[in-house]
Write a protein that holds these residues in place. Structure first.
Motif, PDB file in Angstrom:
ATOM      1  N   ILE A 147       0.856  -1.127   0.143  1.00 37.32           N
ATOM      2  CA  ILE A 147       0.084   0.121  -0.040  1.00 37.32           C
ATOM      3  C   ILE A 147       0.822   1.376   0.047  1.00 37.32           C
ATOM      4  CG2 ILE A 147      -1.675   1.336   1.477  1.00 37.32           C
ATOM      5  CD1 ILE A 147      -2.767  -1.210   2.360  1.00 37.32           C
ATOM      6  N   ASP A 148       2.055   1.299   0.658  1.00 36.67           N
ATOM      7  CA  ASP A 148       2.910   2.344   0.833  1.00 36.67           C
ATOM      8  C   ASP A 148       3.662   2.758  -0.413  1.00 36.67           C
ATOM      9  OD1 ASP A 148       4.207  -0.079   1.489  1.00 36.67           O
ATOM     10  OD2 ASP A 148       5.434   1.067   2.947  1.00 36.67           O
ATOM     11  N   LYS A 149       3.824   1.736  -1.393  1.00 34.59           N
ATOM     12  CA  LYS A 149       4.782   1.881  -2.473  1.00 34.59           C
ATOM     13  C   LYS A 149       3.965   2.060  -3.707  1.00 34.59           C
ATOM     14  CE  LYS A 149       8.243   0.861   0.286  1.00 34.59           C
ATOM     15  NZ  LYS A 149       9.389   1.790   0.328  1.00 34.59           N
ATOM     16  N   GLU A 150       2.799   1.562  -3.908  1.00 29.95           N
ATOM     17  CA  GLU A 150       1.949   1.622  -5.233  1.00 29.95           C
ATOM     18  C   GLU A 150       1.513   2.985  -5.682  1.00 29.95           C
ATOM     19  OE1 GLU A 150      -0.837  -1.287  -6.328  1.00 29.95           O
ATOM     20  OE2 GLU A 150      -0.134  -2.628  -4.758  1.00 29.95           O
ATOM     21  N   TYR A 151       1.490   3.427  -6.902  1.00 28.76           N
ATOM     22  CA  TYR A 151       1.116   4.449  -7.291  1.00 28.76           C
ATOM     23  C   TYR A 151      -0.617   4.385  -7.664  1.00 28.76           C
ATOM     24  CZ  TYR A 151       5.914   5.857  -8.485  1.00 28.76           C
ATOM     25  OH  TYR A 151       7.037   6.213  -8.329  1.00 28.76           O
ATOM     26  N   ASN A 152      -1.122   5.438  -7.469  1.00 36.82           N
ATOM     27  CA  ASN A 152      -2.660   5.548  -8.030  1.00 36.82           C
ATOM     28  C   ASN A 152      -3.423   4.863  -6.842  1.00 36.82           C
ATOM     29  OD1 ASN A 152      -2.141   7.294 -10.056  1.00 36.82           O
ATOM     30  ND2 ASN A 152      -1.530   5.635 -11.221  1.00 36.82           N
ATOM     31  N   ILE A 153      -3.124   4.726  -5.448  1.00 42.52           N
ATOM     32  CA  ILE A 153      -3.903   3.871  -4.704  1.00 42.52           C
ATOM     33  C   ILE A 153      -4.386   4.778  -3.457  1.00 42.52           C
ATOM     34  CG2 ILE A 153      -1.984   2.999  -3.172  1.00 42.52           C
ATOM     35  CD1 ILE A 153      -3.456   0.136  -3.600  1.00 42.52           C
ATOM     36  N   VAL A 154      -5.519   4.561  -2.823  1.00 44.25           N
ATOM     37  CA  VAL A 154      -5.871   5.213  -1.439  1.00 44.25           C
ATOM     38  C   VAL A 154      -5.067   4.689  -0.356  1.00 44.25           C
ATOM     39  CG1 VAL A 154      -7.821   5.777   0.000  1.00 44.25           C
ATOM     40  CG2 VAL A 154      -8.151   5.863  -2.615  1.00 44.25           C
ATOM     41  N   ASN A 155      -4.319   5.488   0.239  1.00 47.71           N
ATOM     42  CA  ASN A 155      -3.402   4.916   1.267  1.00 47.71           C
ATOM     43  C   ASN A 155      -3.803   5.730   2.594  1.00 47.71           C
ATOM     44  OD1 ASN A 155      -1.172   4.534   3.257  1.00 47.71           O
ATOM     45  ND2 ASN A 155       0.304   5.310   2.005  1.00 47.71           N
ATOM     46  N   GLU A 156      -4.295   4.825   3.619  1.00 46.89           N
ATOM     47  CA  GLU A 156      -5.025   5.460   5.003  1.00 46.89           C
ATOM     48  C   GLU A 156      -3.904   5.092   6.136  1.00 46.89           C
ATOM     49  OE1 GLU A 156      -8.481   4.244   6.202  1.00 46.89           O
ATOM     50  OE2 GLU A 156      -9.697   5.066   4.665  1.00 46.89           O
ATOM     51  N   ILE A 157      -2.685   4.801   5.520  1.00 52.91           N
ATOM     52  CA  ILE A 157      -1.698   4.229   6.695  1.00 52.91           C
ATOM     53  C   ILE A 157      -1.437   5.553   7.795  1.00 52.91           C
ATOM     54  CG2 ILE A 157       0.921   3.807   7.094  1.00 52.91           C
ATOM     55  CD1 ILE A 157       0.974   2.168   4.560  1.00 52.91           C
ATOM     56  N   TYR A 158      -1.415   6.567   7.337  1.00 51.21           N
ATOM     57  CA  TYR A 158      -1.383   7.657   8.432  1.00 51.21           C
ATOM     58  C   TYR A 158      -2.461   8.149   9.130  1.00 51.21           C
ATOM     59  CZ  TYR A 158       4.033   7.932   7.789  1.00 51.21           C
ATOM     60  OH  TYR A 158       5.192   7.767   7.687  1.00 51.21           O
ATOM     61  N   LYS A 159      -3.682   7.877   8.847  1.00 52.54           N
ATOM     62  CA  LYS A 159      -4.681   8.298   9.416  1.00 52.54           C
ATOM     63  C   LYS A 159      -4.885   7.676  10.878  1.00 52.54           C
ATOM     64  CE  LYS A 159      -8.920   6.258   8.647  1.00 52.54           C
ATOM     65  NZ  LYS A 159     -10.310   5.982   8.036  1.00 52.54           N
ATOM     66  N   PRO A 160      -4.986   8.537  11.700  1.00 50.63           N
ATOM     67  CA  PRO A 160      -4.891   7.948  13.267  1.00 50.63           C
ATOM     68  C   PRO A 160      -6.018   7.534  13.845  1.00 50.63           C
ATOM     69  CG  PRO A 160      -4.992  10.520  13.200  1.00 50.63           C
ATOM     70  CD  PRO A 160      -4.796   9.949  11.687  1.00 50.63           C
ATOM     71  N   ALA A 161      -5.985   6.443  14.410  1.00 49.82           N
ATOM     72  CA  ALA A 161      -7.486   5.852  15.049  1.00 49.82           C
ATOM     73  C   ALA A 161      -7.272   6.403  16.537  1.00 49.82           C
ATOM     74  CB  ALA A 161      -7.223   4.372  14.795  1.00 49.82           C
ATOM     75  N   SER A 162      -8.298   6.989  17.176  1.00 51.33           N
ATOM     76  CA  SER A 162      -8.437   7.348  18.569  1.00 51.33           C
ATOM     77  C   SER A 162      -8.847   5.990  19.369  1.00 51.33           C
ATOM     78  CB  SER A 162      -9.436   8.242  18.778  1.00 51.33           C
ATOM     79  OG  SER A 162      -9.631   8.557  19.981  1.00 51.33           O
ATOM     80  N   THR A 163      -7.783   5.719  20.383  1.00 51.00           N
ATOM     81  CA  THR A 163      -7.893   4.665  21.349  1.00 51.00           C
ATOM     82  C   THR A 163      -7.722   5.204  22.553  1.00 51.00           C
ATOM     83  OG1 THR A 163      -5.786   3.735  21.432  1.00 51.00           O
ATOM     84  CG2 THR A 163      -7.013   3.207  19.632  1.00 51.00           C
ATOM     85  N   SER A 164      -7.865   4.422  23.721  1.00 51.33           N
ATOM     86  CA  SER A 164      -7.772   4.608  25.012  1.00 51.33           C
ATOM     87  C   SER A 164      -6.526   4.509  25.527  1.00 51.33           C
ATOM     88  CB  SER A 164      -8.790   3.812  26.086  1.00 51.33           C
ATOM     89  OG  SER A 164      -8.327   2.354  25.881  1.00 51.33           O
ATOM     90  N   SER A 165      -5.449   4.276  24.792  1.00 55.88           N
ATOM     91  CA  SER A 165      -4.198   4.148  25.226  1.00 55.88           C
ATOM     92  C   SER A 165      -3.245   4.822  24.179  1.00 55.88           C
ATOM     93  CB  SER A 165      -3.781   2.623  25.330  1.00 55.88           C
ATOM     94  OG  SER A 165      -3.975   1.921  24.170  1.00 55.88           O
ATOM     95  N   GLY A 166      -3.866   5.408  23.314  1.00 53.03           N
ATOM     96  CA  GLY A 166      -2.892   6.366  22.465  1.00 53.03           C
ATOM     97  C   GLY A 166      -3.373   6.393  20.956  1.00 53.03           C
ATOM     98  N   SER A 167      -2.796   7.069  20.193  1.00 49.03           N
ATOM     99  CA  SER A 167      -3.176   7.055  18.682  1.00 49.03           C
ATOM    100  C   SER A 167      -2.818   6.020  18.096  1.00 49.03           C
ATOM    101  CB  SER A 167      -2.598   8.289  18.003  1.00 49.03           C
ATOM    102  OG  SER A 167      -2.607   8.202  16.662  1.00 49.03           O
ATOM    103  N   SER A 168      -3.414   5.328  17.226  1.00 47.47           N
ATOM    104  CA  SER A 168      -3.288   4.037  16.761  1.00 47.47           C
ATOM    105  C   SER A 168      -3.352   3.817  15.369  1.00 47.47           C
ATOM    106  CB  SER A 168      -4.109   2.973  17.445  1.00 47.47           C
ATOM    107  OG  SER A 168      -3.669   1.651  17.119  1.00 47.47           O
ATOM    108  N   PHE A 169      -3.188   2.524  14.629  1.00 44.81           N
ATOM    109  CA  PHE A 169      -3.333   2.374  13.245  1.00 44.81           C
ATOM    110  C   PHE A 169      -4.654   2.513  12.724  1.00 44.81           C
ATOM    111  CE2 PHE A 169      -2.326  -0.616   9.735  1.00 44.81           C
ATOM    112  CZ  PHE A 169      -1.543  -0.149   9.174  1.00 44.81           C
ATOM    113  N   SER A 170      -4.819   2.704  11.623  1.00 48.81           N
ATOM    114  CA  SER A 170      -6.134   2.537  10.722  1.00 48.81           C
ATOM    115  C   SER A 170      -6.989   1.533  11.071  1.00 48.81           C
ATOM    116  CB  SER A 170      -5.866   2.824   9.303  1.00 48.81           C
ATOM    117  OG  SER A 170      -7.045   2.531   8.619  1.00 48.81           O
ATOM    118  N   LYS A 171      -8.260   1.398  11.596  1.00 49.15           N
ATOM    119  CA  LYS A 171      -9.067   0.472  11.736  1.00 49.15           C
ATOM    120  C   LYS A 171      -9.305  -0.529  10.482  1.00 49.15           C
ATOM    121  CE  LYS A 171     -11.260   2.306  15.818  1.00 49.15           C
ATOM    122  NZ  LYS A 171     -12.665   2.788  16.260  1.00 49.15           N
ATOM    123  N   LYS A 172      -9.384   0.330   9.600  1.00 46.74           N
ATOM    124  CA  LYS A 172      -9.853  -0.205   8.087  1.00 46.74           C
ATOM    125  C   LYS A 172      -8.642  -1.112   7.596  1.00 46.74           C
ATOM    126  CE  LYS A 172     -11.043   1.032   3.185  1.00 46.74           C
ATOM    127  NZ  LYS A 172     -11.264   2.060   2.422  1.00 46.74           N
TER     128      LYS A 172
END
Length: 259
Positions: A147-172
């Motif tokens: 996902i992080d290398k390909e062109y023309n793709i929707v990349n959600e890697i850096y979208k922060p998920a809110s959790t009780s123990s800190g910012s986390s990885f995309s739930k999707k």
């Protein structure tokens, strides 16, 4: 650019509680959010999933926490993806709160738009990255790796998920990882428990850290989402492929005939 406004009634002496104010209180239960998610980090509480169709990026309704306020997107949003080649980031910019309508409401606004600057300021949050190159349509990711290398793709890697123990990885993306592991890999009991919890939306940052540490002995409590993605990709690639394959929705065991 798309602008979103959230208005909160201001209760002070002399203000009138009219129907508009009461409807606002009913539709937006901020007290419930503050009680339920007080200890959660900034990031996506629920919803706010992104996908593309016909060169348009869609954002589903949901709630985002930022600076102890809960921003609500009530309707699905449509944002045009830039047509020129380039590396783009879809950011939310949170504007300072302001009193409006003669002190009747406090307005919390945010602006959502594609930009070419990857660096987020203190009042900005990333939703999506797209590396646009000529000759192909923008598409949604179908596999977890690359996902992080390909062109023309929707990349959600850096979208922060809110959790009780800190910012986390995309739930999707976590769900995509769990689904691929269930479908394609030989699992240990740890994988089964973790992936089941992912698919039931019950994974905190602490649990994610513990899973990675147990699997590859990497301490990741301070890792950003890109590093988390690389760790999960390593775990995925290290797993043995399943002895079962899918064929017409029926799982069959691989067999070898010897005469």
């Amino acid at each position: 650019m798309v602008a979103i406004e959230n208005k909160i009634p201001i209760f002070r002496r002399g203000n009138i509680l009219d129907k508009e104010v009461l409807d606002n209180m009913r539709e937006t239960p901020y007290e419930y959010y503050s009680l339920s998610y007080d200890k959660y980090s900034d990031g996506v509480i629920c919803g706010i999933e992104t996908y593309t169709e016909n060169e348009i990026l869609y954002i589903t309704p949901g709630v985002i926490k930022y600076n102890n306020f809960y921003y609500k997107i009530k309707e699905k949003l449509k944002i045009e993806i830039p047509v020129e080649d380039g590396d783009y980031i879809l950011k939310i910019k949170f504007l300072p709160p302001a009193e409006v309508e003669k002190g009747k409401y406090e307005k919390y606004s945010m602006e959502i738009q594609f930009m070419s600057n990857y660096k987020c300021q203190n009042n900005e949050m990333e939703l999506v990255r797209i590396k646009r190159r000529e000759g192909a349509e923008i598409r949604n990711p179908s596999i977890f790796t690359g996902i992080d290398k390909e062109y023309n793709i929707v990349n959600e890697i850096y979208k922060p998920a809110s959790t009780s123990s800190g910012s986390s990885f995309s739930k999707k993306l976590l769900k995509m990882y769990a689904e691929r592991v269930f479908d394609e890999k030989e699992m240990e009991s740890l994988d089964e428990v973790f992936c089941s919890m992912v698919l039931n939306d019950s994974v905190s940052r602490d649990l994610l850290n513990s899973y990675i540490k147990r699997k590859i002995r990497e301490e990741c409590s301070q890792a950003d989402n890109q590093k988390i993605y690389e760790y999960l990709r390593e775990i995925y690639n290290n797993m043995k492929n399943s002895r079962f394959i899918k064929n017409n929705n029926i799982k069959k065991k691989n067999l070898m005939m010897v005469e």
